[in-house]
Each structure stands twice: as structure tokens, then as C-alpha cells.
Scaffold this active site. Structure first.
Site, PDB file in Angstrom:
ATOM      1  N   ARG A 258      -1.593  10.168   5.972  1.00 47.50           N
ATOM      2  CA  ARG A 258      -0.260  10.782   6.013  1.00 47.50           C
ATOM      3  C   ARG A 258      -0.044  11.490   4.689  1.00 47.50           C
ATOM      4  O   ARG A 258       0.069  10.843   3.647  1.00 47.50           O
ATOM      5  CB  ARG A 258       0.797   9.704   6.241  1.00 47.50           C
ATOM      6  CG  ARG A 258       2.218  10.233   6.334  1.00 47.50           C
ATOM      7  CD  ARG A 258       3.180   9.095   6.698  1.00 47.50           C
ATOM      8  NE  ARG A 258       4.522   9.598   6.911  1.00 47.50           N
ATOM      9  CZ  ARG A 258       5.420   9.733   5.942  1.00 47.50           C
ATOM     10  NH1 ARG A 258       5.120   9.397   4.694  1.00 47.50           N
ATOM     11  NH2 ARG A 258       6.634  10.201   6.216  1.00 47.50           N
TER      12      ARG A 258
ATOM     13  N   SER B  83       6.368   8.368  16.531  1.00 43.32           N
ATOM     14  CA  SER B  83       7.407   7.587  15.858  1.00 43.32           C
ATOM     15  C   SER B  83       8.631   7.526  16.753  1.00 43.32           C
ATOM     16  O   SER B  83       9.081   8.553  17.255  1.00 43.32           O
ATOM     17  CB  SER B  83       7.833   8.266  14.550  1.00 43.32           C
ATOM     18  OG  SER B  83       6.756   8.336  13.663  1.00 43.32           O
TER      19      SER B  83
ATOM     20  N   LYS C  79       9.747   7.166   3.321  1.00 47.92           N
ATOM     21  CA  LYS C  79       9.826   8.332   4.191  1.00 47.92           C
ATOM     22  C   LYS C  79      11.093   9.114   3.893  1.00 47.92           C
ATOM     23  O   LYS C  79      12.171   8.519   3.830  1.00 47.92           O
ATOM     24  CB  LYS C  79       9.821   7.866   5.655  1.00 47.92           C
ATOM     25  CG  LYS C  79       9.725   8.975   6.674  1.00 47.92           C
ATOM     26  CD  LYS C  79       9.627   8.397   8.079  1.00 47.92           C
ATOM     27  CE  LYS C  79       9.401   9.478   9.105  1.00 47.92           C
ATOM     28  NZ  LYS C  79       9.114   8.923  10.438  1.00 47.92           N
TER      29      LYS C  79
HETATM   30  N1  3NM Z   1       7.684   5.955   9.201  1.00 46.92           N
HETATM   31  P1  3NM Z   1       7.242   1.406   3.662  1.00 46.92           P
HETATM   32  S1  3NM Z   1       9.283   4.354   8.109  1.00 46.92           S
HETATM   33  C1  3NM Z   1       5.991   6.458   7.448  1.00 46.92           C
HETATM   34  O1  3NM Z   1      10.529   4.574  10.821  1.00 46.92           O
HETATM   35  C2  3NM Z   1       7.190   5.772   7.936  1.00 46.92           C
HETATM   36  O2  3NM Z   1       9.117   6.001  11.601  1.00 46.92           O
HETATM   37  C3  3NM Z   1       8.792   5.256   9.438  1.00 46.92           C
HETATM   38  O3  3NM Z   1       6.907   2.804   4.353  1.00 46.92           O
HETATM   39  C4  3NM Z   1       9.539   5.279  10.711  1.00 46.92           C
HETATM   40  O4  3NM Z   1       6.367   0.387   4.286  1.00 46.92           O
HETATM   41  C5  3NM Z   1       7.969   4.897   7.199  1.00 46.92           C
HETATM   42  O5  3NM Z   1       6.857   1.641   2.217  1.00 46.92           O
HETATM   43  C6  3NM Z   1       7.703   4.482   5.792  1.00 46.92           C
HETATM   44  O6  3NM Z   1       8.695   1.158   3.835  1.00 46.92           O
HETATM   45  C7  3NM Z   1       7.209   3.083   5.686  1.00 46.92           C
END
Ligand code: 3NM
Length: 209
Positions: A38, A107, A136
């Protein structure tokens, strides 16, 4: 298809001093069951280079590589598939380009989106953000553990991966709510010992079972 326990996603902003390949080798050593490249920051030709690099690495560990956003790069490096957001190209168009054997992950932030993704031929869905996350940009408000419970009761045919703000300290609640695959970005690649973090996460599942 099966996603395994820990779905790992790259996050180079979390390890500015360490090369991507080195960190992702740790991630694979730790036992990640699937890896996603990503990269929303770099130019496509750089993403392409990283995709080739990670494909070779993932092949060594026989772990599928998913490319976020770039269908063309996924095809070129023969990745296992792509991951797309709600605002990206339609699933039908992605499927037409990728063919039947590649994976498409979507997603989702609510049960309607999940059902829609399944109906339109997604192979798996991301479910989040479960908690607050800074990783994100433009992320929607946290959906909470309730979304995981809804997905479990809906008995989807396709698997889901819980994502967003998941850390080792709250992982048990996520597993208890019914997630069988989790994704943690900052908690894994933002740590000096990614392999250790993944091993801890995998272990958390055996405690809950
Ligand atoms: N997608 P972390 S939240 C890449 O909700 C991504 O679709 C998300 O990172 C979604 O584990 C997210 O550091 C980031 O919180 C997740």
C-alpha cells in the site's frame, strides 16, 4: 479462500530508517499470512519497483501479495490480486481486467457495503476502521466492534479482515467479537520487531479459542 490470521500491510512512513524489503522480510518471518503493498505517496514507477521486490520476497515464503489500487501493476508482477477502496474502480471493471483467478479485496465500512461487495464478486473484504486510526487519510469514523458482530451474523460467504486502530492490547476484543483475520499496520511495521508483533498476534488467537 482463506486469509489466515495476520494480514500485513506496508507502511513505509513508520520506518523511515529501514528499507521496505528488510521490514517486510521480518513480517514474513513472523508469519504474516498475506501481504499488501500500500503506497499512496510515491509515483507509480516506484510502486512498480517495490511490487517486483515484494513479489520475489513473498514467493520465497509462499505468501500471497496483494497490490493496493494498481490493477496494472498487480497484473505485471503476477501478484495474487488487488485491494480497492469504495471510491476506486468498480469491482466489475477490476474483474474484467484481472480475470477470474486473481483476488479482489474491497474496503467496507458497513454491512450494506459488505453485502454489495460480495454480490459483485469480491473475494474478501476489509472491515474497518474498528477503532480510531491515524494511518489512513480521509478515513471514516470508527465503526466499532459492532460491525464485526454484524458480519459474523450475516454469514457472508467471503472472509473479512478487521482493520483500523487494532493493537496488541485491544486485539483480544476484536477476536472475541468474531474476527478470524486481523490487520495491524502501525502496530507491526512501526515496531522495531515486526516478527515479534506478528507472533504475539497469532498467539492471541490461540488464547481466545
Ligand atoms: N484501511 P493501523 S483503516 C489501511 O478502515 C487502512 O478501511 C482502513 O492502520 C479501513 O493499523 C487503515 O495503523 C489503517 O490503524 C490501519
Amino acid at each position: 479462500m482463506k486469509l489466515g490470521r495476520v494480514y500485513a500491510i506496508t507502511g513505509e512512513q513508520f520506518h523511515p530508517q529501514r528499507p521496505l524489503e528488510e521490514v517486510m522480510r521480518d513480517v514474513l518471518e513472523g508469519g504474516a499470512s498475506i501481504v499488501q503493498l500500500r503506497d499512496k505517496k510515491n509515483a507509480p514507477h516506484l510502486v512498480r519497483e517495490k511490487a517486483f521486490q515484494l513479489k520475489a520476497l513473498c514467493d520465497l515464503y509462499q505468501v500471497p501479495l496483494i497490490i493496493n489500487d494498481y490493477i496494472d501493476i498487480a497484473i505485471e508482477v503476477d501478484a495474487a490480486g488487488v485491494h480497492l477502496g469504495q471510491e476506486d474502480v468498480a469491482i466489475e471493471k477490476a474483474r474484467a481486467e484481472l480475470g477470474p483467478s486473481k483476488l479482489i479485496g474491497i474496503s467496507t465500512h458497513g454491512i450494506e457495503q459488505a453485502m454489495d461487495a460480495q454480490r459483485r464478486g469480491a473475494d474478501y473484504i476489509g472491515a474497518g476502521p474498528i477503532y480510531d486510526t491515524q494511518t489512513k487519510e480521509d478515513v471514516v469514523a470508527p465503526v466499532g466492534l459492532g460491525y464485526i458482530k454484524e458480519l459474523v451474523s450475516a454469514e457472508l460467504r467471503i472472509p473479512f479482515v478487521a482493520i483500523g486502530g487494532i493493537k496488541l492490547h485491544n486485539l483480544h476484543e476484536v477476536i472475541e467479537a468474531g474476527a478470524s483475520t486481523v490487520c495491524m499496520v502501525s502496530e507491526i511495521v512501526g515496531n522495531e520487531r515486526p516478527a515479534h508483533q506478528i507472533q504475539q498476534a497469532i498467539q492471541a488467537f490461540s488464547y481466545e479459542e
